[in-house]
Write a protein that holds these residues in place. Structure first.
Motif, PDB file in Angstrom:
ATOM      1  N   LEU A   1       0.828  -1.201   0.000  1.00 25.96           N
ATOM      2  CA  LEU A   1       0.000   0.000   0.000  1.00 25.96           C
ATOM      3  C   LEU A   1       0.864   1.254   0.000  1.00 25.96           C
ATOM      4  CD1 LEU A   1      -2.766  -1.056   2.523  1.00 25.96           C
ATOM      5  CD2 LEU A   1      -2.997  -0.794   0.051  1.00 25.96           C
ATOM      6  N   ILE A   2       1.914   1.209   0.814  1.00 22.57           N
ATOM      7  CA  ILE A   2       2.804   2.369   0.881  1.00 22.57           C
ATOM      8  C   ILE A   2       3.387   2.653  -0.502  1.00 22.57           C
ATOM      9  CG2 ILE A   2       5.046   3.151   1.766  1.00 22.57           C
ATOM     10  CD1 ILE A   2       4.309   1.644   4.392  1.00 22.57           C
ATOM     11  N   ASP A   3       3.765   1.566  -1.202  1.00 23.92           N
ATOM     12  CA  ASP A   3       4.389   1.749  -2.512  1.00 23.92           C
ATOM     13  C   ASP A   3       3.397   2.143  -3.590  1.00 23.92           C
ATOM     14  OD1 ASP A   3       6.828   1.231  -1.525  1.00 23.92           O
ATOM     15  OD2 ASP A   3       6.946  -0.853  -2.208  1.00 23.92           O
ATOM     16  N   HIS A   4       2.173   1.620  -3.511  1.00 23.16           N
ATOM     17  CA  HIS A   4       1.304   1.743  -4.674  1.00 23.16           C
ATOM     18  C   HIS A   4      -0.031   2.438  -4.471  1.00 23.16           C
ATOM     19  CE1 HIS A   4       4.160  -0.753  -6.756  1.00 23.16           C
ATOM     20  NE2 HIS A   4       4.088  -1.641  -5.787  1.00 23.16           N
ATOM     21  N   ALA A   5      -0.474   2.618  -3.223  1.00 24.74           N
ATOM     22  CA  ALA A   5      -1.796   3.219  -3.048  1.00 24.74           C
ATOM     23  C   ALA A   5      -1.706   4.733  -3.211  1.00 24.74           C
ATOM     24  CB  ALA A   5      -2.348   2.865  -1.668  1.00 24.74           C
ATOM     25  N   PRO A   6      -2.772   5.317  -3.790  1.00 23.13           N
ATOM     26  CA  PRO A   6      -2.760   6.768  -3.952  1.00 23.13           C
ATOM     27  C   PRO A   6      -3.057   7.453  -2.620  1.00 23.13           C
ATOM     28  CG  PRO A   6      -4.815   5.857  -4.778  1.00 23.13           C
ATOM     29  CD  PRO A   6      -4.013   4.708  -4.287  1.00 23.13           C
ATOM     30  N   MET A   7      -2.078   8.150  -2.086  1.00 28.07           N
ATOM     31  CA  MET A   7      -2.256   8.766  -0.777  1.00 28.07           C
ATOM     32  C   MET A   7      -1.560  10.109  -0.736  1.00 28.07           C
ATOM     33  SD  MET A   7      -1.547   5.891   2.098  1.00 28.07           S
ATOM     34  CE  MET A   7      -0.302   5.061   1.151  1.00 28.07           C
ATOM     35  N   GLU A   8      -1.974  10.880   0.244  1.00 31.38           N
ATOM     36  CA  GLU A   8      -1.229  12.103   0.521  1.00 31.38           C
ATOM     37  C   GLU A   8       0.111  11.706   1.121  1.00 31.38           C
ATOM     38  OE1 GLU A   8      -2.407  15.273   0.258  1.00 31.38           O
ATOM     39  OE2 GLU A   8      -4.373  14.652  -0.479  1.00 31.38           O
ATOM     40  N   ARG A   9       1.065  12.591   1.080  1.00 32.24           N
ATOM     41  CA  ARG A   9       2.384  12.258   1.652  1.00 32.24           C
ATOM     42  C   ARG A   9       2.325  11.961   3.131  1.00 32.24           C
ATOM     43  NH1 ARG A   9       7.739  15.276  -0.220  1.00 32.24           N
ATOM     44  NH2 ARG A   9       8.339  14.598   1.848  1.00 32.24           N
TER      45      ARG A   9
END
Lengths: 499, 353
Positions: free
Chosen positions: A238-246
């Motif tokens: 998830l950290i590598d690929h999920a779309p998230m705010e920084r």
């Protein structure tokens, strides 16, 4: 109130440390702090780290600890943190003999932290790291608001057990991706229709061929799984690929780091407590006890090791197994000769006076986790002597009852509960499920269903991170099911076909 | 914690459990120990390993989940009680409901004075000697006089050093409020309907109490006739019979006229019914009573209609026809079930009168 040891306690500490050295315990320097019950509850609520990010869960934990202390239901005598130096907290109101016992216990723990290989990967400056996390989270709160940050921490915590427990110990070859498409042989090609040379460009027009070729390649690309191999470290994925705010990514990273830090403590609960108990009892009974303290010591010690009917006390199982191992290796009760001996009486009297016991348990504490510890050293005699049994839920009678006293059943059950820290095996297998960017997880079902209400809520949290529909394949009451959440509705679908 | 309570407030409100756990100033909120959901095993199929006496097939007395928890695998479910002061609760309620503060109204000139021992005097009875201040005075005097010796610090207070605790009068303006709860207890109101009324009144009570000192509550129940009852009866009676709503309004007016001067009192009237009045004539009478007599005197008239399988719910329609958008002192809401209680309170108290 000063949290330093009083001169009297310091004198005791020095004495206990000398004993610990005599027994060749190899520990981190230990910093003892004396706290009153309220302080110790606060620290305990934070999992032993006085500086951690703010979150309602810690407040709840504290309420619970202080309530149950106030009602006399529980009492925290001591706490020790895996860190270099180790921090240990003593309860201010403990009697002197209790403090002595607790210090010996703490040196045992610290020795274990330092030497057990499962702790090898943990950050020994975790105190500082936790404080850093606190600072970072506080900055985020200033910037984005308490609600937003806390809500996201809720989400992150809900996923915190989706990590790869064994990753610190083995190499997963993540980067050696096999990419067949580079090798021309693997590339699909369009079938050309048969034709005479002069007709070829009409029957097999180049435009059309190129178009078809492209379509084939696209299809192939889509079929390719992403990730290519199932990924156990869902958080990392998830950290590598999920779309998230920084900042959200930052929180996930922190939660993941803390989760990995706490893994070995779960992996070695029985051993760790057993080892520390073994040493407090050894140091106290052989060296430190004064005659006048004996009754109090015995009372406290038996309280710690008490086993309630139907429950398994890790302190008790741990210390008894270590003693059993020590005894067996002292007497040479191991190896082919011993195992082949059919005479129970002779087996019982077996004694080769090897005196290897102490050496053996030091070795055991270095290389084992609970799982391998139980697997290697739990014996039939031990189960019988300590009256172990398995229990199960009887649906007809609506209660738990004793299921078996058979050695193999007990061992299997115990190992089951220790495998993967008693957590389900879950991995990401497809991040493009149904070719719509949906996340597909697989739970390797091993006889026990997921808790349905929790699974539903966790899926919703997962959706908050992934932002596309999420699905997990599992079994419910024996049938293959896909639990699916698309952001609005939660569904339990029958699994129809391989995806 | 606060945030959590806030989040779960809606649940608490629809859960009747709370009432009756109210202490003097503190209220205990049973918070289920909220677990963060994980993908985890359901416990039933799991079983485990235990230690102790017993034969195969013997039931285990204690729930072994506890023991398992120690071994670090299963989370337990425990009720966690959190003490929170009524004031805090009302404040959270206020935040959550977005209630504007109800402004104190009435005779602000009415002053209530109360004495507090918060000052000092030079004379007084020995039982009220303020030792710390006396000591300070003595120390000051000795330092000034030069009789204080650091190596032999003995302080002897003399008569002039003595200080006594004394009272001070604190004046506080007081505002009065009375809440009149009226409930239809006719045959058509079942237990569930009354439960809803009970929970809703409790929350309204909590909120109003946080706003006003000296809140009085009066309870009226009615079927075909109305009578005033105490709190206990209000919450526990089950009656049967027809419904003449005007009887309750008449009684309420009688109480107001006799005891509560609207110039000095904030008056709130709440009426809960299933809306099934005996006749349309009576309904007309009710509406006239309201507009001519009650509304000029009260701050707020709230009508909550509880859904019941027998009720026609006609009264709410008639009421709305007459007052909706014309009279801001009248608020009505339909309470379909427990989960709607929260919204209903929002309707009633969402407007500061």
């Amino acid at each position: 109130m000063s949290t330093q040891l009083s001169p009297e306690l310091e004198a005791i500490r020095q004495q206990v440390e000398i004993y610990a050295q005599e027994y060749e315990l190899d520990y981190f320097p230990v910093i003892f702090e004396v706290l009153d019950w309220n302080q110790i509850n606060m620290v305990a609520a934070y999992g032993g780290f006085p500086n951690r990010y703010p979150h309602w869960r810690f407040g709840m934990e504290y309420e619970q600890l202080s309530k149950s202390y106030a009602y006399g239901l529980s009492k925290i005598y001591e706490m020790v943190i895996n860190n270099d130096p180790s921090y240990a907290y003593l309860l201010h109101s403990n009697a002197e003999v209790d403090q002595k016992l607790v210090m010996a216990h703490v040196y045992g723990h610290s020795d274990f932290f330092k030497n057990n290989i499962y702790f090898g990967h943990t950050n020994r400056k975790m105190m500082d790291e936790m404080a850093n996390h606190k600072t970072r989270v506080k900055k985020m709160i200033d910037k984005f608001g308490m609600e937003a940050v806390e809500d996201f921490i809720d989400v992150a915590l809900s996923l915190e057990n989706l990590i790869d427990t064994h990753a610190p110990g083995i190499r997963r070859h993540r980067d050696e991706r096999e990419d067949y498409s580079v090798n021309g042989a693997e590339l699909p090609t369009v079938q050309r229709l048969k034709s005479k040379d002069y007709m070829d460009k009409f029957i097999n027009p180049k435009d059309f061929l190129d178009q078809q070729q492209k379509r084939l390649e696209d299809e192939r690309q889509q079929k390719k799984n992403f990730p290519e191999n199932p990924e156990r470290d869902v958080l990392l994925f998830l950290i590598d690929h999920a779309p998230m705010e920084r900042w959200q990514r930052d929180i996930l990273e922190m939660i993941r780091e803390e989760a990995y830090y706490f893994v070995p403590q779960m992996q070695t609960k029985i051993m760790n407590e057993g080892w520390a108990s073994y040493w407090h009892s050894t140091i106290m009974t052989q060296r430190a006890l004064k005659a006048s303290e004996f009754i109090d010591y015995a009372d406290h010690h038996s309280g710690t090791l008490a086993s309630h009917p139907g429950r398994l006390n890790p302190y008790k199982i741990g210390i008894e197994l270590f003693r059993d191992i020590e005894d067996r290796w002292n007497k040479g009760k191991f190896g082919k000769d011993y195992d082949d001996c059919d005479d129970m009486v002779e087996q019982k009297r077996w004694n080769k006076n090897l005196g290897l016991g102490r050496k053996k348990i030091f070795e055991v504490r270095k290389v084992h986790s609970d799982l391998t510890f139980i697997d290697t050293y739990l014996t039939e005699e031990f189960c019988r002597e300590h009256k172990l049994f398995t229990f199960g839920y009887n649906n007809a009678k609506q209660n738990y009852e004793i299921a078996s006293r058979e050695f193999r059943a007990i061992k299997a059950k115990l190992l089951d509960s220790l495998t993967n820290r008693g957590q389900p095996f879950i991995s990401v297998t497809n991040a493009n499920y149904q070719n719509r960017g949906e996340l597909y997880l697989i739970h390797q079902h091993q006889g026990v269903d997921l808790r349905p209400d929790y699974a539903q809520e966790t899926l919703k949290n997962l959706h908050l991170v992934w932002k596309r529909p999420v699905a997990i394949e599992t079994k419910v009451d024996g049938g293959d099911k896909i639990l699916y959440y698309d952001g609005k509705t939660y569904q339990e679908l029958a699994k129809e076909r391989e995806v | 914690m606060r945030g959590r309570i806030k989040k779960e407030l809606r649940k608490f409100i629809s859960n009747g459990e709370l009432i009756g756990k109210q202490g003097k100033d503190l209220i205990s909120i049973p918070l289920p120990q909220i677990d963060i959901p994980h993908f985890t095993f359901g416990s039933r199929q799991k079983g485990g390993v235990g230690q102790g006496q017993g034969d195969v097939g013997d039931p285990l007395g204690a729930d072994p989940d506890e023991g398992e928890r120690k071994a670090g695998s299963l989370p337990g479910e425990h009720l966690l009680e959190v003490d929170i002061s009524l004031e805090d609760l009302a404040e959270i309620l206020g935040e959550e409901l977005e209630l504007p503060r109800i402004e104190p109204k009435g005779q602000a000139t009415i002053v209530h004075s109360r004495t507090k021992y918060s000052s000092l005097r030079r004379t007084g009875p020995d039982s009220l000697v303020h030792r710390k201040r006396t000591y300070k005075e003595a120390l000051k005097r000795q330092l000034l006089a030069g009789t204080y010796k650091a190596e032999r610090p003995i302080i002897i207070p003399i008569r002039e050093d003595r200080r006594y605790r004394s009272w001070k009068e604190e004046k506080k303006p007081e505002f009065n409020a009375v809440v009149i709860y009226m409930m239809d207890v006719s045959g058509s109101m079942g237990q569930e309907q009354k439960e809803i009324v009970r929970i809703e009144s409790f929350w309204i009570d909590t909120w109003l109490r946080s706003q006003y000192d000296g809140l009085e509550t009066r309870y009226i129940i009615h079927d075909a006739v109305a009578r005033e009852v105490d709190q206990e009866t209000f919450y526990h009676t089950r009656e049967s019979g027809g419904t003449i709503i005007s009887s309750a309004y008449k009684l309420a007016m009688k109480i107001i006229d006799e005891e509560y001067d609207p110039n000095e009192w904030n008056i709130y009237a709440f009426h809960f019914s299933d809306g099934d009045n005996w006749s349309s004539n009576d309904t007309q009478e009710c509406l006239n009573l309201l507009s001519n007599e009650m509304l000029p005197e009260v701050n707020l008239f709230c009508y909550g209609q509880v859904e019941s399988e027998y009720g026609s719910g006609q009264f709410l329609r008639d009421l709305n026809e007459r007052f909706e958008d014309k009279e801001e002192k009248v608020l009505s809401s339909r309470i379909e079930g427990k989960e709607k209680i929260f919204d209903s309170i929002k309707v009633f108290l969402g407007k500061g009168k």
